[in-house]
Design a protein around this motif. Sequence first.
Motif, mmCIF file in Angstrom:
data_model
loop_
_atom_site.group_PDB
_atom_site.id
_atom_site.type_symbol
_atom_site.label_atom_id
_atom_site.label_comp_id
_atom_site.label_asym_id
_atom_site.label_seq_id
_atom_site.Cartn_x
_atom_site.Cartn_y
_atom_site.Cartn_z
ATOM 1 N N VAL A 1 -6.451 33.503 -7.839
ATOM 2 C CA VAL A 1 -5.516 32.407 -6.720
ATOM 3 C C VAL A 1 -6.504 31.734 -6.019
ATOM 4 C CG1 VAL A 1 -3.405 31.740 -6.377
ATOM 5 C CG2 VAL A 1 -3.217 33.796 -7.826
ATOM 6 N N ARG A 2 -6.138 30.184 -6.207
ATOM 7 C CA ARG A 2 -7.065 29.785 -4.781
ATOM 8 C C ARG A 2 -6.261 28.924 -4.628
ATOM 9 N NH1 ARG A 2 -11.751 26.522 -8.261
ATOM 10 N NH2 ARG A 2 -10.102 27.206 -9.691
ATOM 11 N N LEU A 3 -6.073 28.393 -3.316
ATOM 12 C CA LEU A 3 -5.043 27.780 -2.742
ATOM 13 C C LEU A 3 -6.220 26.370 -2.239
ATOM 14 C CD1 LEU A 3 -2.245 26.576 -0.944
ATOM 15 C CD2 LEU A 3 -3.127 28.043 1.083
ATOM 16 N N ARG A 4 -5.435 25.028 -2.579
ATOM 17 C CA ARG A 4 -6.508 23.976 -1.672
ATOM 18 C C ARG A 4 -5.599 23.252 -1.523
ATOM 19 N NH1 ARG A 4 -8.643 21.610 -7.137
ATOM 20 N NH2 ARG A 4 -6.814 20.896 -7.423
ATOM 21 N N THR A 5 -5.481 21.833 -0.549
ATOM 22 C CA THR A 5 -4.796 21.328 0.178
ATOM 23 C C THR A 5 -5.502 20.134 0.225
ATOM 24 O OG1 THR A 5 -4.528 23.484 1.986
ATOM 25 C CG2 THR A 5 -4.108 21.366 2.713
ATOM 26 N N GLU A 6 -4.728 18.586 0.160
ATOM 27 C CA GLU A 6 -5.074 17.593 0.035
ATOM 28 C C GLU A 6 -4.068 16.755 0.790
ATOM 29 O OE1 GLU A 6 -4.474 16.130 -3.914
ATOM 30 O OE2 GLU A 6 -6.067 17.765 -4.811
ATOM 31 N N GLY A 7 -5.467 15.786 1.531
ATOM 32 C CA GLY A 7 -4.448 14.844 2.470
ATOM 33 C C GLY A 7 -4.544 15.937 3.950
ATOM 34 N N GLU A 8 -3.956 14.980 5.462
ATOM 35 C CA GLU A 8 -3.722 16.219 6.407
ATOM 36 C C GLU A 8 -3.153 16.034 6.728
ATOM 37 O OE1 GLU A 8 -3.262 14.613 11.166
ATOM 38 O OE2 GLU A 8 -3.868 12.935 8.909
ATOM 39 N N ARG A 9 -3.048 17.880 6.878
ATOM 40 C CA ARG A 9 -1.457 18.853 7.300
ATOM 41 C C ARG A 9 -0.894 18.479 7.857
ATOM 42 N NH1 ARG A 9 -1.978 25.694 6.805
ATOM 43 N NH2 ARG A 9 0.388 26.163 7.283
ATOM 44 N N ARG A 10 0.796 18.754 7.638
ATOM 45 C CA ARG A 10 1.391 17.615 8.686
ATOM 46 C C ARG A 10 2.878 19.080 8.775
ATOM 47 N NH1 ARG A 10 1.621 13.841 4.899
ATOM 48 N NH2 ARG A 10 3.343 13.750 3.555
ATOM 49 N N PRO A 11 3.490 18.947 9.810
ATOM 50 C CA PRO A 11 4.918 19.709 9.789
ATOM 51 C C PRO A 11 5.879 18.995 8.940
ATOM 52 C CG PRO A 11 4.571 18.732 11.729
ATOM 53 C CD PRO A 11 3.669 17.965 10.833
ATOM 54 N N LEU A 12 6.813 19.937 8.379
ATOM 55 C CA LEU A 12 8.226 19.671 7.125
ATOM 56 C C LEU A 12 9.294 20.043 8.339
ATOM 57 C CD1 LEU A 12 5.896 20.668 4.181
ATOM 58 C CD2 LEU A 12 5.838 17.793 4.494
ATOM 59 N N PRO A 13 10.545 19.245 7.591
ATOM 60 C CA PRO A 13 11.790 19.794 8.016
ATOM 61 C C PRO A 13 11.567 21.446 7.335
ATOM 62 C CG PRO A 13 11.268 17.529 7.242
ATOM 63 C CD PRO A 13 10.236 17.610 6.918
ATOM 64 N N PRO A 14 12.124 21.913 7.966
ATOM 65 C CA PRO A 14 12.526 23.469 7.870
ATOM 66 C C PRO A 14 13.109 23.436 6.536
ATOM 67 C CG PRO A 14 13.195 22.850 10.008
ATOM 68 C CD PRO A 14 12.730 21.977 9.922
ATOM 69 N N PRO A 15 14.135 22.914 5.917
ATOM 70 C CA PRO A 15 14.441 22.884 4.841
ATOM 71 C C PRO A 15 13.683 23.215 3.722
ATOM 72 C CG PRO A 15 16.150 22.156 6.050
ATOM 73 C CD PRO A 15 15.344 22.570 6.596
ATOM 74 N N VAL A 16 13.352 21.323 3.819
ATOM 75 C CA VAL A 16 12.034 21.223 2.644
ATOM 76 C C VAL A 16 10.757 22.115 2.705
ATOM 77 C CG1 VAL A 16 10.157 18.875 1.707
ATOM 78 C CG2 VAL A 16 13.029 18.820 3.192
ATOM 79 N N ASP A 17 10.380 22.509 3.946
ATOM 80 C CA ASP A 17 9.128 23.468 4.067
ATOM 81 C C ASP A 17 9.456 24.710 2.906
ATOM 82 O OD1 ASP A 17 6.594 24.263 4.695
ATOM 83 O OD2 ASP A 17 7.504 25.509 6.596
ATOM 84 N N LEU A 18 11.187 25.296 3.312
ATOM 85 C CA LEU A 18 10.932 26.546 2.291
ATOM 86 C C LEU A 18 11.317 26.092 0.879
ATOM 87 C CD1 LEU A 18 12.354 29.762 2.466
ATOM 88 C CD2 LEU A 18 14.963 28.334 2.596
ATOM 89 N N ALA A 19 11.740 25.164 0.593
ATOM 90 C CA ALA A 19 12.029 24.577 -0.890
ATOM 91 C C ALA A 19 10.666 24.661 -1.638
ATOM 92 C CB ALA A 19 12.716 23.700 -1.049
ATOM 93 N N ALA A 20 10.010 24.003 -0.429
ATOM 94 C CA ALA A 20 8.046 24.066 -1.700
ATOM 95 C C ALA A 20 7.940 25.131 -1.042
ATOM 96 C CB ALA A 20 7.304 23.006 -0.609
ATOM 97 N N TYR A 21 7.497 26.297 -0.208
ATOM 98 C CA TYR A 21 8.098 27.607 -0.830
ATOM 99 C C TYR A 21 8.425 28.661 -1.278
ATOM 100 C CZ TYR A 21 6.345 32.426 0.945
ATOM 101 O OH TYR A 21 5.822 33.352 0.913
ATOM 102 N N ARG A 22 9.539 28.272 -1.705
ATOM 103 C CA ARG A 22 10.089 28.557 -2.988
ATOM 104 C C ARG A 22 9.712 28.733 -4.572
ATOM 105 N NH1 ARG A 22 11.222 33.259 -0.662
ATOM 106 N NH2 ARG A 22 13.121 33.049 0.833
ATOM 107 N N ILE A 23 9.223 27.211 -4.732
ATOM 108 C CA ILE A 23 8.746 26.275 -5.952
ATOM 109 C C ILE A 23 7.540 27.406 -5.996
ATOM 110 C CG2 ILE A 23 7.836 25.244 -7.153
ATOM 111 C CD1 ILE A 23 10.355 23.103 -5.878
ATOM 112 N N VAL A 24 6.201 27.434 -5.519
ATOM 113 C CA VAL A 24 5.259 27.943 -5.138
ATOM 114 C C VAL A 24 5.422 29.340 -5.872
ATOM 115 C CG1 VAL A 24 3.267 28.629 -3.970
ATOM 116 C CG2 VAL A 24 4.049 26.228 -3.627
ATOM 117 N N GLN A 25 6.927 30.199 -4.674
ATOM 118 C CA GLN A 25 6.810 31.600 -4.948
ATOM 119 C C GLN A 25 7.110 31.980 -6.841
ATOM 120 O OE1 GLN A 25 10.086 33.493 -3.166
ATOM 121 N NE2 GLN A 25 8.996 34.647 -2.251
ATOM 122 N N GLU A 26 8.125 31.157 -6.761
ATOM 123 C CA GLU A 26 8.076 31.172 -8.319
ATOM 124 C C GLU A 26 7.028 31.170 -9.498
ATOM 125 O OE1 GLU A 26 11.371 32.639 -10.850
ATOM 126 O OE2 GLU A 26 11.069 32.568 -8.915
#
Length: 414
Positions: free
Chosen positions: A298-323
């Motif tokens: 498993v590899r991790l790749r980031t595109e664009g400049e990383r920036r902070p996200l609103p906590p609910p959106v940040d958690l939702a994105a994490y859960r989608i990757v996790q599932e």
Amino acid sequence: MSLPPGPYTGASRPRGGGLSARTADIGVAAAVTLLVVVWTVLTMRYESEPLNRTVIGWALIAVGCGALYFRRRAPVAVAVVTLAVCVVYYPLSVYDGPLMVTFALALYTAAAEGRFTAAVALAVVTLIAVGFGEARQHDGNRQIDDMSLFMLAGWLVSLVAVGRAQWTRAAYLREVEQRALAAEREQEARAEQSATEERLRIARELHDVLGHSVSLINVQSGAALHRLSKKPEPAAALSAAEEALEAVKATSKEALRELRSTLGALRGPDESAPTSPASGLDRLDELVARARATGIDVRLRTEGERRPLPPPVDLAAYRIVQESLTNVTRHARATGAVVTVDYTDGRAVRVRVDDDGEGAPEGSPPGSGIRGMAERARAFGGELTARNTAQGFGVSARLPIDAEPQTEGSERTE
């Protein structure tokens, strides 16, 4: 007021702590009967009439007073009966008792029970009948002069008006009560809906946390058992067991951390909040490392400049990757996967998980995991796609950054 009239409405409705309607009707009928009887008996001391007229007069008194018991059930009929009794009684009897009180009470009740048109009609008929009867009498034989006739008209109008006012007040009170009950029911429904939404949110969080971690532990344990089943050298067997146990330990530790964080939503206001940091895209390295420990590249790749996200959106994105990674380790039979976080869209963040596994069977319905990820994306006004690719299977989600969570109207089936 648009409430329809009916029996036992308006003034007839018993209030909390008061007498029932039937008891009140019995009391009123008894009081009026006592008044009429006592007045008539006292009058009999000074007047006399034939016995047959006396008997008929007492029978009319009994009918008129007894009808008052039914004045709320059939207000118009009782008003007609009492009026007819008075029409027969007064020309027949010389005692001239207060039997007219029965008609007055019945007329008021008809108006108070919402039979306003009938009450007005009876009052007009009464006034016309009395006026016509007096007009046919000679001047010396008239019992009601013009002034008394005018006062009778005012008396009848007052009875109908007061009854109408009582019905209007009762209708207003009923409407206020109905509005209060409707507001209470709406508040209860909103509270129940909020509780259901919170329950579904917590259930989804627990499903994602425990499903991912338990799947990893299962894969890691299965891989270690597979190695040990080949009966390797003791040193190699010990190394494989240590490696599997270390992976299981790390995964279970992370599962406990996630579980404490999720259950923090159930804490009371006087309880301390969980101290571990909330999950987000900044913890993807750990998530990828745990998935890699199962033997998948498993590899991790980031595109664009990383920036902070609103906590609910940040958690939702994490859960989608996790599932998505949970599905890869459990079902895909993949050897490799790529997790991509795309920040190039200034208004949204995109996450993708692509594997080189077997993909989903053609025409098969989406599983509960994919439905849950789609619900997460829709809750923020985003979208999620999950489909077979040329290399295997891919999941892609777009989450608007400035979105607020919306009401979730559907429940996932586990």
